[in-house]
Design a protein around this motif. Structure first.
Motif, short mmCIF file in Angstrom:
data_model
loop_
_atom_site.label_atom_id
_atom_site.label_comp_id
_atom_site.label_asym_id
_atom_site.label_seq_id
_atom_site.Cartn_x
_atom_site.Cartn_y
_atom_site.Cartn_z
N THR B 262 0.85 -1.18 0.00
CA THR B 262 0.00 0.00 0.00
C THR B 262 0.88 1.23 0.00
O THR B 262 1.90 1.29 0.70
CB THR B 262 -0.90 0.03 1.26
N LEU B 271 -3.27 3.71 -1.82
CA LEU B 271 -3.28 3.07 -3.14
C LEU B 271 -2.70 1.67 -3.01
O LEU B 271 -1.63 1.48 -2.42
CB LEU B 271 -2.44 3.86 -4.15
N THR B 272 -3.43 0.69 -3.56
CA THR B 272 -2.92 -0.67 -3.54
C THR B 272 -2.02 -0.86 -4.75
O THR B 272 -2.36 -0.46 -5.86
CB THR B 272 -4.07 -1.67 -3.61
N ILE B 273 -0.88 -1.43 -4.49
CA ILE B 273 0.04 -1.67 -5.59
C ILE B 273 0.50 -3.10 -5.56
O ILE B 273 0.45 -3.76 -4.52
CB ILE B 273 1.26 -0.73 -5.53
N GLU B 309 -11.95 1.22 -4.07
CA GLU B 309 -10.52 1.06 -3.82
C GLU B 309 -9.72 1.81 -4.89
O GLU B 309 -10.15 1.93 -6.05
CB GLU B 309 -10.19 -0.44 -3.92
N ASN B 310 -8.53 2.30 -4.48
CA ASN B 310 -7.61 2.96 -5.42
C ASN B 310 -8.20 4.16 -6.15
O ASN B 310 -7.92 4.40 -7.30
CB ASN B 310 -7.11 1.96 -6.47
N TYR B 353 -9.70 6.54 -10.90
CA TYR B 353 -9.42 5.18 -10.45
C TYR B 353 -8.14 4.72 -11.11
O TYR B 353 -7.99 4.78 -12.33
CB TYR B 353 -10.60 4.27 -10.85
N PRO B 356 -4.83 -1.34 -9.99
CA PRO B 356 -3.59 -1.80 -9.36
C PRO B 356 -2.63 -2.45 -10.36
O PRO B 356 -1.43 -2.29 -10.23
CB PRO B 356 -4.09 -2.83 -8.34
#
Lengths: 640, 364
Positions: B262, B271-273, B309-310, B353, B356
């Protein structure tokens, strides 16, 4: 008998008061015949002897005396009749008069028989002629009375004199005297007449031909005057300066001048010469000074410089190092160093300007087709001006030289086509020495120029196409010789051949001259080849290396063939320069190693432009053959 | 036998200006591979190529093809170009203007003193290969640019070198021919199976032809990877920018769990990576990092998507109407980026958005 006053009255009455001859005759009571006479001449004619005088005693012997005089002329010079002898002869035949009457009559008749010789006043053109002589005078220097040598130069048109004193008549003094005189007069005359002094003349040849001292030839070649020599022991051929020597002895050196040293004496003499310029000349209502000023305009300028700066420095060098009385080697070296510095600066500037070598690349790997430019309407105009230039700049002057070479002399009053001759050429080809010089020049042109252009190309390739550490130094060194006049280069080589052990044997050979010529023209060849090298993209060499060729192989197979046209034109340029070069050779030539240039100089000073023109024509012919031959042999074609 | 081209620790310094042309370049080109050195002008790619060719001398490093060592500064060994048996095509083709096509191609063989029959045959083969067998008797200036380029190639391969070096050979061609030349060249290289090093500044050329791309900048090798990887996962900001990525966001790495992590932005948004297995740099929690994303992969959400999300909120700094779409420059707490959308968005802000899978994590 009427007097001038009577004549005057008559003439005034006729011309001023406009009276008629008849009216004057009535008023003044003169005959009309007398009046007509008075109108014709401004003064009375006086009486004239009409017939021969009566000679009652001698008269009957007149015929006899004339007969004797006629016989006398047929007799040997030393056995002719004197007037006294004639008197004795007629006395024996019964003459009873006195001897002096016979003498008077004989001399009258002799004068009548002898053709009158005519004299023309000797005249000179402005700035053309001068005469030089040495004279001796006494002077008191530093309290000691001693003989000093006067160098006297006289300008023939203006009658200006220049006198300077030296302790001796050595060559240095001789040259120094010339230089001071030229400066005093402000120019160099076209021709100077001399005795046959040892300092100038090495050997007396036939007629007015002389083999001159080499240093004197060089001196002359520098100041560009011609020399003329009197017949041995015929000083009157340059009477002007002879009398000037006497004049100077009687006037400048009387009373005996006293001076601390020669410098002071010469300062005094200089002032005296200046004052002397204020005298006026017989037959002229101008002073000498005024006449000399016209000399300055028409003589050869004292310093003929090729390019600004460098050559005037060279002139100075020449004066202090080669021909001066007080040679100053230190100053020569100092000036030479200055020149080297100046050239270094210039070469540095040039290196900066061409530093981005890639900018000059035009022969790239990406080939393009050469194209002719269409001039359109300008075609005619351009060809006209090109043609005009060719005619005025090339054909006309060269044609005149060729024409001169085929005539005994060129004169505007004679049709040159009616006196064509091969004499000038025969003169050159019949002299082994002159012929040898032509052979030498051809050899030097063909072989030395070939070796030279290879040497210069290698220098250019090392400077611009190698990884050699000191390649920049090569560029500088290749351009330095440009800074020195040929004569200095020649002297340098002379010293080198004298001083460096092992080189002595080369001296006086055409190898020595070839080396000096190559050195002298190194900058020319280098500058001719370098732009061509810069024009070729180095990717072509790189491609050659990658394809498997060594540096030398790349040069041989790729660069040299591409550079061929530039090398051939460089070669031709060198060959032509070698053919006409003389100043470098002046100090190096010896018997058997003469070149055309030095021979031309020799011919020129022996008088006569025609043999020189013949040699020039030969030179031109050789040049033409060289150009055509080189083009044909080496086939300069990049594209088919 | 293995004939990989191996470049190790290649460095070239200029003594006079004390600057570095290339520094510690390590590249291995496998046998038969087509590798492109890509980078802006002055990045050192040509210097590298010239060092391989022997036209320039490196100050340090070694270059060898299999066991054939061409350069090893440790042993003071730098072979001159003529002893390396390479083929090279230059930018200007460097055809020798005084030689016919045949002689240009035959030059290397003639230097090797091959029998003339063999020379004739091999030159003919090479010319057939490039399709110019008819033009052997022409001079270079009688050829078109494309033909000259093909002659240069024939000349480079005629002596059957193990390695072919190409220095921007297509840059002098017209744009139209360039594309077909690209395909033709790649096909020829595959046919010959020759190890090739290609230098260009044109990324589309590099992507179209290469097995491997070495991106260089300021004399350093930035990334050496296959084209897809360069495109998808540029190793650093320079590579990303060079291949056309314009959007960057910085933040702090917060949590690492296996291959996922994250990134926390300054605004607190998370942000999810995804961590890529090939990525070199280690992840550490609390470290500052940057992410890059291609503009076209960003989805613009117009409304009510804050919970997804994100998703990141961004303020619109400027908008430009391009006809078919709008272009927006937006600012987030992690930096500004440029977006494109077909929607005309009203108001001062928008949500975006960031998928990911499309986020590229960069070092520093």
């Amino acid at each position: 008998m009427k007097t001038v006053e009577d004549y005057e009255k008559i003439r005034k009455a006729y011309y001023v008061e406009r009276l008629s001859i008849r009216a004057i005759s009535r008023q003044m009571r003169y005959s009309r015949k007398l009046i007509r006479q008075a109108l014709e001449d401004a003064e009375p004619k006086g009486y004239q002897q009409k017939g021969a005088r009566q000679a009652p005693v001698l008269g009957s012997y007149h015929a006899r005396i004339e007969e004797l005089l006629e016989d006398s002329e047929k007799m040997p010079r030393k056995q002719r009749y004197t007037a006294h002898k004639i008197y004795q002869l007629v006395q024996a035949e019964g003459y009873r008069g006195c001897e002096s009457n016979v003498h008077t009559y004989v001399s009258q008749k002799r004068r009548a028989r002898k053709p009158r010789s005519a004299y023309l006043p000797l005249e000179f053109d402005i700035g053309q002629d001068a005469q030089v002589d040495w004279g001796e005078a006494q002077a008191e220097i530093n309290g000691m009375r001693q003989a000093v040598q006067m160098f006297v130069m006289r300008l023939n048109y203006s009658k200006a004199r220049f006198v300077v004193a030296f302790p001796f008549q050595k060559q240095e003094a001789f040259f120094e005297g010339h230089i001071q005189a030229f400066h005093f007069f402000g120019g160099v005359p076209r021709r100077i007449t001399y005795d046959n002094l040892k300092t100038a003349v090495f050997r007396i040849l036939e007629g007015h031909h002389r083999q001159e001292q080499r240093a004197f030839s060089a001196f002359r070649s520098h100041y560009l005057f011609e020399s003329h020599y009197c017949t041995p022991a015929q000083g009157h051929e340059k009477g002007g300066v002879e009398s000037d020597v006497g004049y100077a002895q009687r006037n400048f050196f009387a009373p005996i001048p006293k001076a601390k040293d020669f410098a002071e004496l010469n300062a005094v003499l200089h002032q005296v010469c200046l004052n002397d310029m204020q005298r006026s000349v017989r037959g002229e209502n101008r002073t000498v000074a005024a006449l000399v000023s016209s000399f300055e305009l028409l003589s050869i300028p004292l310093v003929l410089g090729n390019s600004v700066g460098i050559d005037t420095m060279a002139t100075y060098l020449y004066t202090i190092g080669v021909v001066g009385v007080n040679k100053d080697q230190g100053a020569v070296a100092a000036v030479a160093v200055l020149i080297v510095l100046l050239v270094t600066g210039l070469v540095y500037l040039q290196t900066k300007l061409v530093s981005l070598e890639r900018r000059f690349v035009t022969v790239g790997g990406k080939a393009t087709r050469p194209k002719a430019i269409d001039l359109g309407v300008w075609k005619g105009i351009v060809s006209f001006f090109v043609g005009l230039y060719v005619v005025l700049g090339i054909i006309l002057p060269l044609g005149c030289i060729v024409l001169t070479s085929f005539v005994p002399f060129l004169s505007p009053f004679m049709n040159p086509l009616k006196m064509l001759t091969l004499k000038n050429y025969q003169g050159i080809f019949n002299s082994p020495a002159y012929f040898q010089s032509i052979v030498n020049s051809i050899n030097i042109s063909i072989f030395a120029a070939g070796i030279g252009i290879v040497f210069m190309a290698v220098a250019a390739l090392i400077a611009y196409r190698s990884a050699f550490k000191y390649r920049n130094a090569v560029k500088y060194m290749a351009l330095y010789p440009r800074a020195f006049p040929g004569i200095i280069v020649g002297i340098g080589f002379l010293w080198a051949f004298l001083l460096v052990p092992g080189l002595g044997s080369l001296r006086n050979t055409i190898i020595a001259i070839s080396i000096a010529f190559i050195m002298r023209y190194l900058p020319l060849g280098f500058s001719a080849v370098s732009p061509a090298v810069l024009q070729v993209s180095d990717e072509l060499d790189r491609a050659g290396r990658v394809a498997g060729a060594t540096w030398l192989g790349t040069i041989r197979h790729i660069l040299l063939p591409i550079l061929k046209p530039a090398l051939v034109s460089g070669y031709i340029l060198l060959a032509i320069s070698f053919l006409k070069e003389y100043s470098t050779a002046l100090f190096l030539v010896a018997e058997g190693s003469r070149v055309i240039g030095t021979t031309m100089l020799e011919l020129w000073k022996q008088g006569g432009a025609e043999p020189v023109a013949a040699l020039s024509t030969i030179q031109m012919a050789i040049t033409a053959v060289l150009i055509i031959g080189a083009r044909k042999l080496m086939g300069v074609k990049l594209h088919e | 036998m293995n004939n990989d081209l191996i470049i190790q620790g290649l460095t070239k310094k200029f003594v006079t200006s004390n600057s570095v042309a290339i520094e510690d370049v390590n590249i291995t080109v496998e046998e038969g591979q087509f590798t492109t050195l890509l980078g802006p002008s002055g990045c050192g790619k040509s210097t590298t190529l010239n060092c391989v060719a022997g036209l320039e001398q490196p100050t340090a490093g070694s270059i060898r093809v299999g066991d054939f060592v061409m350069t090893d500064t440790a042993r003071d060994l730098i072979l001159p170009p003529e002893q390396r048996h390479l083929g090279m095509v230059f930018q200007s083709y460097a055809l020798w203007p005084h030689m016919k096509v045949f002689d240009n191609v035959a030059f290397a063989l003639k230097l090797q003193k091959r029998p003339s029959d063999e020379i004739k045959q091999r030159v003919q083969e090479s010319l057939v290969l490039v399709g110019l067998e008819e033009l052997a008797d022409r001079y270079p200036f009688q050829l078109s640019g494309g033909q000259q380029q093909r002659v240069a190639l024939a000349r480079a391969v005629v002596s059957r070198p193990k390695v072919l070096l190409l220095d921007e050979p297509l840059s002098n061609l017209d744009a139209k021919i360039r594309e077909s030349a690209r395909i033709w060249l790649r096909g020829l290289q595959k046919q010959l199976g020759i190890t090739t090093v290609y230098v260009t500044h044109d990324q589309s050329e590099a992507f179209a032809m290469s097995d491997m791309i070495a991106v260089m900048s300021m004399g350093k090798l930035q990334q050496y990877a296959p084209p897809e990887e360069i495109y998808e996962r540029p190793a650093n900001r320079f590579v990303a920018e060079f291949i056309g990525v314009t959007s960057f966001i910085t933040g702090t790495i917060q949590k690492v769990e296996g291959k996922r992590g994250t990134l926390k932005l300054a605004s607190g948004e998370l942000l999810t990576i995804r961590k890529e297995s090939k990525s070199d740099h280690a992840w550490k929690e609390g470290e500052t990092a940057a992410i890059a994303i291609r503009s076209e992969r960003v989805e613009v959400l117009t409304e009510g998507a804050a919970e997804r999300e994100n998703t990141v909120k961004a303020n619109i700094a400027s908008r430009t109407y391009l006809g078919s779409k709008w272009q927006y420059t937006v600012e987030t707490s992690g930096g500004s980026l440029r977006l494109e959308s077909t929607d005309a968005i009203q108001g001062d802000s928008l949500f975006m958005y960031l998928p990911p899978d499309s986020i590229i994590l960069l070092a520093g």
